[in-house]
Design a protein around this motif. Sequence first.
Motif, short mmCIF file in Angstrom:
data_model
loop_
_atom_site.label_atom_id
_atom_site.label_comp_id
_atom_site.label_asym_id
_atom_site.label_seq_id
_atom_site.Cartn_x
_atom_site.Cartn_y
_atom_site.Cartn_z
N VAL A 149 0.83 -1.21 0.00
CA VAL A 149 0.00 0.00 0.00
C VAL A 149 0.86 1.26 0.00
O VAL A 149 0.59 2.22 -0.72
CB VAL A 149 -0.96 -0.02 1.21
N THR A 150 1.91 1.22 0.80
CA THR A 150 2.69 2.45 0.92
C THR A 150 3.74 2.58 -0.16
O THR A 150 4.20 3.67 -0.45
CB THR A 150 3.42 2.50 2.28
N ASP A 151 4.09 1.48 -0.77
CA ASP A 151 5.24 1.52 -1.65
C ASP A 151 4.99 0.72 -2.93
O ASP A 151 5.72 -0.22 -3.23
CB ASP A 151 6.44 0.93 -0.88
N PRO A 152 3.95 1.07 -3.65
CA PRO A 152 3.64 0.27 -4.86
C PRO A 152 4.76 0.41 -5.89
O PRO A 152 5.27 1.50 -6.08
CB PRO A 152 2.34 0.87 -5.36
N VAL A 153 5.10 -0.71 -6.55
CA VAL A 153 6.25 -0.66 -7.47
C VAL A 153 5.91 0.04 -8.78
O VAL A 153 6.78 0.60 -9.42
CB VAL A 153 6.79 -2.06 -7.83
N ASP A 154 4.66 -0.04 -9.22
CA ASP A 154 4.37 0.63 -10.49
C ASP A 154 2.95 1.20 -10.47
O ASP A 154 2.22 1.06 -9.49
CB ASP A 154 4.58 -0.31 -11.67
N ASP A 155 2.59 1.83 -11.55
CA ASP A 155 1.29 2.48 -11.64
C ASP A 155 0.15 1.49 -11.48
O ASP A 155 -0.89 1.81 -10.91
CB ASP A 155 1.13 3.17 -13.01
N TYR A 156 0.38 0.26 -11.99
CA TYR A 156 -0.68 -0.75 -11.93
C TYR A 156 -1.03 -1.06 -10.48
O TYR A 156 -2.19 -1.02 -10.08
CB TYR A 156 -0.20 -2.01 -12.65
N VAL A 157 -0.02 -1.34 -9.69
CA VAL A 157 -0.25 -1.63 -8.27
C VAL A 157 -0.79 -0.39 -7.58
O VAL A 157 -1.70 -0.46 -6.75
CB VAL A 157 1.06 -2.11 -7.60
N ALA A 158 -0.24 0.77 -7.93
CA ALA A 158 -0.68 2.02 -7.30
C ALA A 158 -2.17 2.23 -7.52
O ALA A 158 -2.91 2.63 -6.62
CB ALA A 158 0.12 3.19 -7.87
N LYS A 159 -2.63 1.93 -8.73
CA LYS A 159 -4.05 2.11 -9.05
C LYS A 159 -4.91 1.18 -8.18
O LYS A 159 -5.96 1.55 -7.71
CB LYS A 159 -4.27 1.79 -10.54
N PHE A 160 -4.36 -0.02 -7.98
CA PHE A 160 -5.07 -0.97 -7.15
C PHE A 160 -5.24 -0.48 -5.74
O PHE A 160 -6.31 -0.56 -5.15
CB PHE A 160 -4.27 -2.29 -7.08
N VAL A 161 -4.13 0.00 -5.17
CA VAL A 161 -4.14 0.31 -3.75
C VAL A 161 -4.73 1.68 -3.46
O VAL A 161 -4.97 2.02 -2.31
CB VAL A 161 -2.72 0.21 -3.14
N SER A 162 -4.98 2.46 -4.51
CA SER A 162 -5.45 3.83 -4.28
C SER A 162 -6.77 3.84 -3.51
O SER A 162 -7.05 4.75 -2.75
CB SER A 162 -5.59 4.56 -5.60
N GLY A 163 -7.57 2.84 -3.71
CA GLY A 163 -8.86 2.83 -3.03
C GLY A 163 -8.81 2.28 -1.62
O GLY A 163 -9.81 2.26 -0.91
N ILE A 164 -7.65 1.83 -1.22
CA ILE A 164 -7.55 1.18 0.08
C ILE A 164 -7.28 2.22 1.16
O ILE A 164 -6.42 3.09 1.03
CB ILE A 164 -6.38 0.16 0.05
N SER A 165 -8.04 2.16 2.23
CA SER A 165 -7.79 3.06 3.34
C SER A 165 -6.49 2.66 4.00
O SER A 165 -6.27 1.50 4.33
CB SER A 165 -8.94 2.94 4.34
N ASN A 166 -5.58 3.64 4.17
CA ASN A 166 -4.28 3.27 4.73
C ASN A 166 -4.20 3.56 6.23
O ASN A 166 -3.14 3.50 6.82
CB ASN A 166 -3.15 3.95 3.97
N LEU A 167 -5.36 3.88 6.85
CA LEU A 167 -5.34 4.26 8.27
C LEU A 167 -4.74 3.17 9.15
O LEU A 167 -4.08 3.46 10.13
CB LEU A 167 -6.76 4.55 8.76
N HIS A 168 -4.99 1.92 8.77
CA HIS A 168 -4.48 0.84 9.61
C HIS A 168 -3.22 0.21 9.06
O HIS A 168 -2.70 -0.74 9.61
CB HIS A 168 -5.56 -0.24 9.78
N LEU A 169 -2.76 0.72 7.94
CA LEU A 169 -1.62 0.09 7.29
C LEU A 169 -0.34 0.93 7.41
O LEU A 169 0.74 0.39 7.50
CB LEU A 169 -1.93 -0.14 5.82
N VAL A 170 -0.51 2.28 7.40
CA VAL A 170 0.67 3.13 7.44
C VAL A 170 0.98 3.46 8.90
O VAL A 170 0.08 3.77 9.68
CB VAL A 170 0.41 4.41 6.63
N THR A 171 2.24 3.37 9.26
CA THR A 171 2.62 3.63 10.65
C THR A 171 3.30 4.99 10.79
O THR A 171 3.72 5.61 9.80
CB THR A 171 3.59 2.56 11.15
#
Lengths: 313, 353
Positions: B258-280
């Motif tokens: 979520v925090t470090d997607p390798v490319d645009d494809y992964v970034a597009k995927f994770v963009s909809g994910i709430s990162n409140l519980h994932l990012v420290t």
Amino acid sequence: MADEVKFSILDPFSAIDIGIADWADGIKEWATNNREAIQPVKNYLNDVIIWMNDVLQALPPLITIACIAIISLQFAGKKVTGIVVICLVAIGFLDPRAWDLTMTTLSIVVTSVLISAIIGLPLGILAGKSDRFEQLIRPILDTMQTIPAFVYLVPVVMLVGIGNVSGVLVTIVFALPPLVRLTSLGIRQVNPSIVEAAKAFGASPSQILCKVELPLSAPSIMAGLNQTIMLALSMVVIASMIAVKGLGNEVLRAMGRLDAGKAIVGGAGIVLLAIVLDRITESFGLSKREKGVRHWWESGPIGLFYNQYKKLN
Amino acid sequence: MTLKKKQLIECQSLWKIFGQKAKTAMQAVKERNLTKEQVHNEFDCIVGVQNATFSVDEGEIFCIMGLSGSGKSTLIRHINRLIEPTSGEIFIDGENINNLNQTELREIRSSKIGMVFQNMALLPHKNVRENVAFALELRGIDKKSRDKVANETLETVELSGWGDRYPDELSGGMQQRVGLARAIAANPQILLMDEPFSALDPLIRRQLQDQFIELSQIMHKTTIFITHDLDEAIRIGQRIAIMKDGMLVQIGEPEDIVTDPVDDYVAKFVSGISNLHLVTAGKIMQSIAEYEASAGPVKEESLLKAKLDDDLDCLIDLSIKTDEPILIESESKIVGIVSKKTLLAGIQGHWNT
């Protein structure tokens, strides 16, 4: 007209004769020459038919009706059993001789269907499993179903002789194809994801066949068996031309004498027997779930005993 | 950091090419490095899996995430060799399963690997108990003991009392619990789950996910879990592999993805994910020096403190209580600071790295 037909490029067929009919006539000769080899098989088959006929003839009609009614009650339920019993009684009242004739016909039909099942099931399974085998066998099945019976009647008689055994052979040729086709279809229609699941849990090919494919294709196979029985019945008149006794023979003789009454008796007997066999075997095609019970042995007459036995334990 | 765990499943440069000329296509790919489209045009072959390399530790839940057609179901079927690889190797417990003969393969399938399918694939002519005991039946275990195991397994998926029913009498969620019970009845080391909850409605899916997480905490089975739902992957997976066009584009822990997607494809995927519980906190914090340079000296005593691995949700809770920035400490030493600005940027998914 000239003796020599002139060759014309637009109509090459009338001038050329490659002699297929003569060549095929050789089959007859070959059959006559090989009669001896087939005798042991023929005698054995004949014994089976005669034995079955003797049993069916020896049983008093009411006992036979009761037995058939119990089988029908077990697999097909009360409503069908009612129809079956009415048809059987009607056969008995058709003519004083009708019951005996029907039993003879039944023994021929049962023998033919048993042999058809023994040959047809493995062929159907093979055809269901292998595309190549299916392609190979389809034209053969087409031939068996559509070729007029009179074509193979003669070679079979030359090879085997007239009588019950030839009758059974001729009937098998006509009645076998639907069983093979519908078994193959049933195997092919089994949900591939269920087969895959069985594989994933370590099923061997024979386990997949016995525990998954055959149970799941049972309705289709049973429909094939039902069709085989129907076709076997429809062959009894033609088979009677090679001295097979029974209802078919009655129709044939009536035809020769232009005796409409006798023909109707024979014909009605065949129809009633067909209804009996169709209704009983049709119910095999239904899955046990459609009949609303868990297993076939948990209901009907056998279910009565089974449940008593379960209570005792 | 932690003990090095045993790698139970290892997959090395796995390729699967479908088609009549798969072998020649494979060679061409190795020699000339063709793309998927080139292989399709030149050889009329479809590339299912491209050069997949990954390993799964014992007891780990490894999620493979990708859209339909990305080859994830093909990939998972290589693990128990329902599909034969065109090239590459798979090791289970150090054993190369491509070298097994049919008998050994069946043995491993029935005792070591359990599988759950998206469409349940229960046997309609067998009742629930017989379905659960199917793997045991195939191994020739007698009816009494396999019924006993089946009943126990049905209890663990909370379906005791349903053993005599037939699959079509059960709801979709219950059917999939039967599917799960069937997979774990033989007590396999490995669970392969091919989109097990995708066909269920969202509420039941959530329920089954919870049940599965609970179960897997008890069972500790090495699991490969296929899904097309990133939320599900993040909830269930300890590590996630993102698959695209037959290729594993990124493998990592949920936070990394979520925090470090390798490319645009992964970034597009994770963009909809709430990162409140994932990012420290550690991810978004500034160093004290950097903060002081722009905002002046920090009065450490008066500020609220959070730990390095507290998530954003936790930082928001603290921030509500004060107007001041929040100090981040690690082992009771101050290591950084999070201002309102950095926190808001972090929630939006922006931070300096």
